[in-house]
Motif scaffolding. Structure first.
Motif: not given
Length: 329
Positions: A209-217, A219-226, A229-237
């Motif tokens: 489900t990838a509700k929380v996605f921590l990229k190797s760089n 950047y932490l996404g909640i609701g987004t897998t891309s 920013f250091h913290l991004e909440v939401g989704s472009r899709d």
């Protein structure tokens, strides 16, 4: 016992039989009728020998063939008289096959097949191995690379069991770039991963489900897998209202919850706005639109106000006293 003076020999008609010889012969006949066989020297028997009670042997038992067989002719024990012993050899895979020497440290022990095993190997059944070599134990392999090596299978524990580390320890995949590290001595738990780290709560279908996605760089996404920013909440899709909440309770027990919002779910009327919302009052207190316009709901109190090229519509009240002493009306 036979009379020591009795010497069995053929008699000719007319020969005398001494009473002592007669008595000794009768005693021997009686003994042979009642006693078990007790002879010195060797006998050769032709045909089968039936023993109705236990057979007790003092000394060795030797057979000229390779097998001891059951009454129906099936082999029970088979040996080549030199290197190995098999039990139930008439089956495709005998119950037990022992190869000389039997000691695990210097020979093989196979249960379930006929083949000779390498030194120090215990093989169980046709397709599954339980092998010991050099202090290592292999299940499914005879080439154990660790104290316990499981090949071509999984490790399963019953309910409420555990994998226990005496202190510190890690769970690792392939190399040191993919590890869960228990740094107990430092009171730390580390997820060490070469790539991304994914959290999939709500996986009711067993899929990511990838509700929380921590990229190797980082950047932490909640609701987004891309996240960008250091913290991004939401989704472009995905359409929806995306919220970042802040909650707190005061010393008097009063609870307040605030959210930073963008989007409004099914419509686009608020999609380009950023809102700070009082959840208890169910009201947006500050709204910023895409043009930089800011709208406040309620009273704004400021210690200073300055603007360059700004203009104000309506009435501005200037007051130098305490906020609680502002004249009304």
């Amino acid at each position: 016992m036979v009379n020591s003076n009795f010497s069995p020999q053929d008699k000719k008609p007319g020969d005398l039989i001494l009473s002592a010889d007669w008595n000794a012969a009768m005693s021997e006949i009686k003994r042979l009728q009642q006693a078990k066989v007790n002879r010195e020297g060797a006998d050769t028997l032709k045909g089968s020998l039936t023993i109705q009670e236990a057979l007790n042997v003092t000394g060795d038992v030797k057979i000229s063939g390779n097998r001891l067989k059951s009454a129906d002719g099936l082999g029970i024990v088979e040996t080549n008289k030199k290197d190995w012993l098999r039990i139930n050899p008439d089956e495709n895979y005998p119950a037990i096959a022992l190869h000389k020497p039997v000691a695990i440290v210097s020979g093989g022990l196979a249960i379930g097949e006929l083949g000779q095993q390498p030194q120090g190997v215990l093989k169980v059944t046709q397709s599954t191995y339980l092998a010991t070599a050099g202090g290592n134990v292999g299940i499914g392999t005879i080439d154990a690379k660790a104290k316990l090596h499981i090949a071509s299978g999984d490790l399963r524990l019953d309910a409420n069991r555990e994998i226990f580390f005496a202190d510190n320890g890690q769970i690792r995949s392939v190399d040191n770039n993919h590890r869960i590290i228990f740094r107990r001595s430092e009171d730390k738990l580390e997820l060490r991963e070469f790539g991304d780290i994914i959290f999939s709560p709500g996986a009711t279908a067993g899929n990511e489900t990838a509700k929380v996605f921590l990229k190797s760089n980082g950047y932490l996404g909640i609701g987004t897998t891309s996240p960008n920013f250091h913290l991004e909440v939401g989704s472009r899709d995905t359409q929806g209202t995306w919220k970042l909440g802040i909650s707190g309770k005061g010393s008097t027990g009063n609870f307040r919850q605030w959210t930073l919002r963008t989007g409004d779910g099914a419509t686009n009327t608020e999609i380009n706005k950023l809102r700070i919302r009082d959840e208890q009052a169910n009201s947006d207190r500050i709204t910023v639109d895409e043009n930089g316009n800011v709208m406040f709901t309620g009273t704004v109190t400021a210690t200073a106000f300055s603007g360059i090229g700004a203009f104000v519509r309506g009435m501005i009240l200037m007051w130098s006293g305490m906020p609680t002493e502002i004249p009304q009306g």
